[in-house]
Design a protein around this motif. Structure first.
Motif, PDB file in Angstrom:
ATOM      1  N   GLN A 239      18.643 -44.121  -6.674  1.00 26.89           N
ATOM      2  CA  GLN A 239      17.735 -43.280  -7.658  1.00 26.89           C
ATOM      3  C   GLN A 239      16.362 -43.235  -6.530  1.00 26.89           C
ATOM      4  OE1 GLN A 239      18.591 -42.431 -10.603  1.00 26.89           O
ATOM      5  NE2 GLN A 239      20.370 -43.768 -10.020  1.00 26.89           N
ATOM      6  N   GLU A 240      15.789 -44.023  -5.956  1.00 25.19           N
ATOM      7  CA  GLU A 240      14.608 -43.731  -5.130  1.00 25.19           C
ATOM      8  C   GLU A 240      14.876 -42.521  -4.302  1.00 25.19           C
ATOM      9  OE1 GLU A 240      17.353 -46.509  -3.433  1.00 25.19           O
ATOM     10  OE2 GLU A 240      16.181 -46.790  -5.427  1.00 25.19           O
ATOM     11  N   TRP A 241      16.199 -42.524  -3.701  1.00 26.39           N
ATOM     12  CA  TRP A 241      16.356 -41.295  -2.621  1.00 26.39           C
ATOM     13  C   TRP A 241      16.454 -39.804  -3.345  1.00 26.39           C
ATOM     14  CZ3 TRP A 241      15.018 -41.057   2.401  1.00 26.39           C
ATOM     15  CH2 TRP A 241      14.949 -42.252   2.835  1.00 26.39           C
ATOM     16  N   ALA A 242      17.162 -40.155  -4.596  1.00 27.27           N
ATOM     17  CA  ALA A 242      17.352 -39.041  -5.314  1.00 27.27           C
ATOM     18  C   ALA A 242      15.931 -38.298  -5.588  1.00 27.27           C
ATOM     19  CB  ALA A 242      18.339 -39.325  -6.829  1.00 27.27           C
ATOM     20  N   GLU A 243      15.035 -39.146  -6.158  1.00 26.77           N
ATOM     21  CA  GLU A 243      13.622 -38.992  -6.576  1.00 26.77           C
ATOM     22  C   GLU A 243      12.862 -38.200  -5.396  1.00 26.77           C
ATOM     23  OE1 GLU A 243      11.026 -38.025  -9.612  1.00 26.77           O
ATOM     24  OE2 GLU A 243      12.949 -38.820  -9.881  1.00 26.77           O
ATOM     25  N   ARG A 244      13.126 -38.930  -4.303  1.00 24.19           N
ATOM     26  CA  ARG A 244      12.377 -38.400  -3.013  1.00 24.19           C
ATOM     27  C   ARG A 244      12.796 -36.895  -2.966  1.00 24.19           C
ATOM     28  NH1 ARG A 244      11.726 -41.672   2.196  1.00 24.19           N
ATOM     29  NH2 ARG A 244      10.088 -39.710   2.625  1.00 24.19           N
ATOM     30  N   VAL A 245      14.198 -36.844  -2.811  1.00 24.82           N
ATOM     31  CA  VAL A 245      14.578 -35.367  -2.644  1.00 24.82           C
ATOM     32  C   VAL A 245      13.922 -34.365  -3.774  1.00 24.82           C
ATOM     33  CG1 VAL A 245      16.452 -34.031  -2.256  1.00 24.82           C
ATOM     34  CG2 VAL A 245      16.574 -36.134  -1.206  1.00 24.82           C
ATOM     35  N   LYS A 246      14.120 -34.869  -4.808  1.00 28.60           N
ATOM     36  CA  LYS A 246      13.724 -34.058  -5.933  1.00 28.60           C
ATOM     37  C   LYS A 246      12.242 -33.680  -5.915  1.00 28.60           C
ATOM     38  CE  LYS A 246      13.623 -33.638 -10.806  1.00 28.60           C
ATOM     39  NZ  LYS A 246      12.911 -34.539 -12.054  1.00 28.60           N
ATOM     40  N   THR A 247      11.343 -34.793  -5.741  1.00 34.80           N
ATOM     41  CA  THR A 247      10.011 -34.513  -5.808  1.00 34.80           C
ATOM     42  C   THR A 247       9.201 -33.947  -4.398  1.00 34.80           C
ATOM     43  OG1 THR A 247       9.650 -36.954  -5.133  1.00 34.80           O
ATOM     44  CG2 THR A 247       9.615 -36.196  -7.494  1.00 34.80           C
ATOM     45  N   GLU A 248       9.987 -34.403  -3.239  1.00 33.83           N
ATOM     46  CA  GLU A 248       9.446 -33.837  -1.816  1.00 33.83           C
ATOM     47  C   GLU A 248       9.703 -32.578  -1.545  1.00 33.83           C
ATOM     48  OE1 GLU A 248       9.164 -37.042   1.020  1.00 33.83           O
ATOM     49  OE2 GLU A 248       8.894 -38.533  -0.457  1.00 33.83           O
ATOM     50  N   ILE A 249      11.154 -32.178  -1.852  1.00 32.78           N
ATOM     51  CA  ILE A 249      11.877 -31.115  -1.435  1.00 32.78           C
ATOM     52  C   ILE A 249      12.110 -29.883  -2.156  1.00 32.78           C
ATOM     53  CG2 ILE A 249      13.640 -30.155   0.444  1.00 32.78           C
ATOM     54  CD1 ILE A 249      11.438 -32.150   1.670  1.00 32.78           C
ATOM     55  N   VAL A 250      12.941 -30.320  -3.442  1.00 40.11           N
ATOM     56  CA  VAL A 250      13.266 -29.408  -4.398  1.00 40.11           C
ATOM     57  C   VAL A 250      12.089 -28.563  -5.039  1.00 40.11           C
ATOM     58  CG1 VAL A 250      14.112 -28.930  -6.646  1.00 40.11           C
ATOM     59  CG2 VAL A 250      15.403 -30.597  -5.026  1.00 40.11           C
ATOM     60  N   GLY A 251      12.095 -27.306  -4.559  1.00 41.24           N
ATOM     61  CA  GLY A 251      11.011 -26.309  -5.201  1.00 41.24           C
ATOM     62  C   GLY A 251       9.787 -26.304  -4.274  1.00 41.24           C
ATOM     63  N   ARG A 252      10.091 -26.845  -2.985  1.00 39.03           N
ATOM     64  CA  ARG A 252       8.761 -26.828  -2.234  1.00 39.03           C
ATOM     65  C   ARG A 252       8.495 -25.458  -1.800  1.00 39.03           C
ATOM     66  NH1 ARG A 252       7.209 -31.718   1.106  1.00 39.03           N
ATOM     67  NH2 ARG A 252       5.778 -30.844   2.672  1.00 39.03           N
ATOM     68  N   ASN A 253       7.212 -25.251  -1.530  1.00 41.97           N
ATOM     69  CA  ASN A 253       6.796 -24.086  -0.673  1.00 41.97           C
ATOM     70  C   ASN A 253       7.215 -24.141   0.729  1.00 41.97           C
ATOM     71  OD1 ASN A 253       5.260 -23.053  -2.856  1.00 41.97           O
ATOM     72  ND2 ASN A 253       3.230 -24.268  -2.196  1.00 41.97           N
ATOM     73  N   VAL A 254       7.598 -23.015   1.208  1.00 38.71           N
ATOM     74  CA  VAL A 254       8.303 -22.814   2.549  1.00 38.71           C
ATOM     75  C   VAL A 254       7.105 -22.868   3.544  1.00 38.71           C
ATOM     76  CG1 VAL A 254      10.437 -22.023   1.822  1.00 38.71           C
ATOM     77  CG2 VAL A 254       8.791 -20.336   2.371  1.00 38.71           C
ATOM     78  N   ILE A 255       6.016 -21.989   3.199  1.00 42.75           N
ATOM     79  CA  ILE A 255       4.712 -22.184   3.781  1.00 42.75           C
ATOM     80  C   ILE A 255       3.559 -22.166   2.793  1.00 42.75           C
ATOM     81  CG2 ILE A 255       5.519 -20.723   5.962  1.00 42.75           C
ATOM     82  CD1 ILE A 255       3.952 -18.320   4.737  1.00 42.75           C
ATOM     83  N   PRO A 256       2.515 -22.728   3.058  1.00 43.61           N
ATOM     84  CA  PRO A 256       1.600 -23.205   1.967  1.00 43.61           C
ATOM     85  C   PRO A 256       1.396 -21.757   0.908  1.00 43.61           C
ATOM     86  CG  PRO A 256       0.566 -23.851   4.144  1.00 43.61           C
ATOM     87  CD  PRO A 256       1.883 -23.037   4.370  1.00 43.61           C
ATOM     88  N   GLY A 257       1.950 -22.285  -0.127  1.00 44.20           N
ATOM     89  CA  GLY A 257       1.482 -21.449  -1.464  1.00 44.20           C
ATOM     90  C   GLY A 257       2.363 -20.458  -1.610  1.00 44.20           C
ATOM     91  N   HIS A 258       3.578 -20.255  -0.772  1.00 40.62           N
ATOM     92  CA  HIS A 258       4.497 -19.228  -0.765  1.00 40.62           C
ATOM     93  C   HIS A 258       6.077 -19.921  -1.034  1.00 40.62           C
ATOM     94  CE1 HIS A 258       1.197 -17.361   0.946  1.00 40.62           C
ATOM     95  NE2 HIS A 258       1.700 -16.074   0.746  1.00 40.62           N
ATOM     96  N   TRP A 259       6.760 -19.249  -1.860  1.00 41.54           N
ATOM     97  CA  TRP A 259       8.276 -19.321  -1.828  1.00 41.54           C
ATOM     98  C   TRP A 259       8.597 -18.271  -1.201  1.00 41.54           C
ATOM     99  CZ3 TRP A 259      11.332 -20.848  -6.861  1.00 41.54           C
ATOM    100  CH2 TRP A 259      11.362 -22.299  -6.793  1.00 41.54           C
ATOM    101  N   THR A 260      10.081 -17.887  -0.529  1.00 45.64           N
ATOM    102  CA  THR A 260      10.412 -16.921   0.201  1.00 45.64           C
ATOM    103  C   THR A 260      10.369 -15.594  -0.429  1.00 45.64           C
ATOM    104  OG1 THR A 260      12.653 -17.351  -0.602  1.00 45.64           O
ATOM    105  CG2 THR A 260      11.708 -18.325   1.543  1.00 45.64           C
ATOM    106  N   PHE A 261      10.104 -15.337  -1.769  1.00 48.47           N
ATOM    107  CA  PHE A 261      10.243 -14.107  -2.330  1.00 48.47           C
ATOM    108  C   PHE A 261       8.682 -13.478  -2.153  1.00 48.47           C
ATOM    109  CE2 PHE A 261       8.706 -16.872  -5.935  1.00 48.47           C
ATOM    110  CZ  PHE A 261       7.777 -16.201  -6.511  1.00 48.47           C
TER     111      PHE A 261
END
Length: 149
Positions: free
Chosen positions: A70-92
């Protein structure tokens, strides 16, 4: 035109008075735009690959939960899923900024140069190269789709 009346169409013939240097300059401008088109394609590839990776993380989170991590799942979900690729920006947003800031002005300038300097005639450099490299009378070397040797 060659003996078979099989030369380039008017759209690919140099306008009266256009110098060799100008044909080369317009050819270089068009080549640079074509290279930019390829770069833009890579940017879209980056966008799609990054999006696919982000969506695949949903599976990784689910499998980590199923494996009782659970702790690793939560880390991946909160730290990486949906993360900006550069500050303030998604790729679109990167694509939108690139298109607005660089690509569209470049495309507009290239078109304006062709219209203003060569009567709107595109690919003059390539058209002249094709004409110089064709074999007169060869059926696979016609200048236009509507001609035969």
């Amino acid at each position: 035109m060659n003996a078979h009346n099989d030369g380039p169409d008017r759209a690919h013939q140099r306008p009266e008075g256009l110098s060799d240097t100008m044909v080369q300059a317009l050819g270089s401008l068009s080549k640079a735009l074509e290279t930019t088109e390829r770069a833009r394609g890579y940017l879209y590839g980056f966008h799609q690959l990054t999006g696919a990776a982000d969506l695949e993380l949903d599976r990784a989170v689910r499998l980590l939960r199923e494996a009782d991590h659970q702790e690793w799942a939560e880390r991946v979900k909160t730290e990486i899923v949906g993360r900006n690729v550069i500050p303030g920006h998604w790729t679109f947003q990167i694509i939108e900024a690139y298109n607005e800031t660089y690509y569209e002005p470049f495309k507009d300038l290239e078109r304006a140069a062709v219209n203003g300097l060569a009567e709107g005639r595109d690919h003059l450099y390539e058209g002249e190269m094709k004409e110089a490299r064709r074999t007169d009378g060869h059926p696979a070397h016609t200048a236009r789709p509507d001609t035969t040797p």
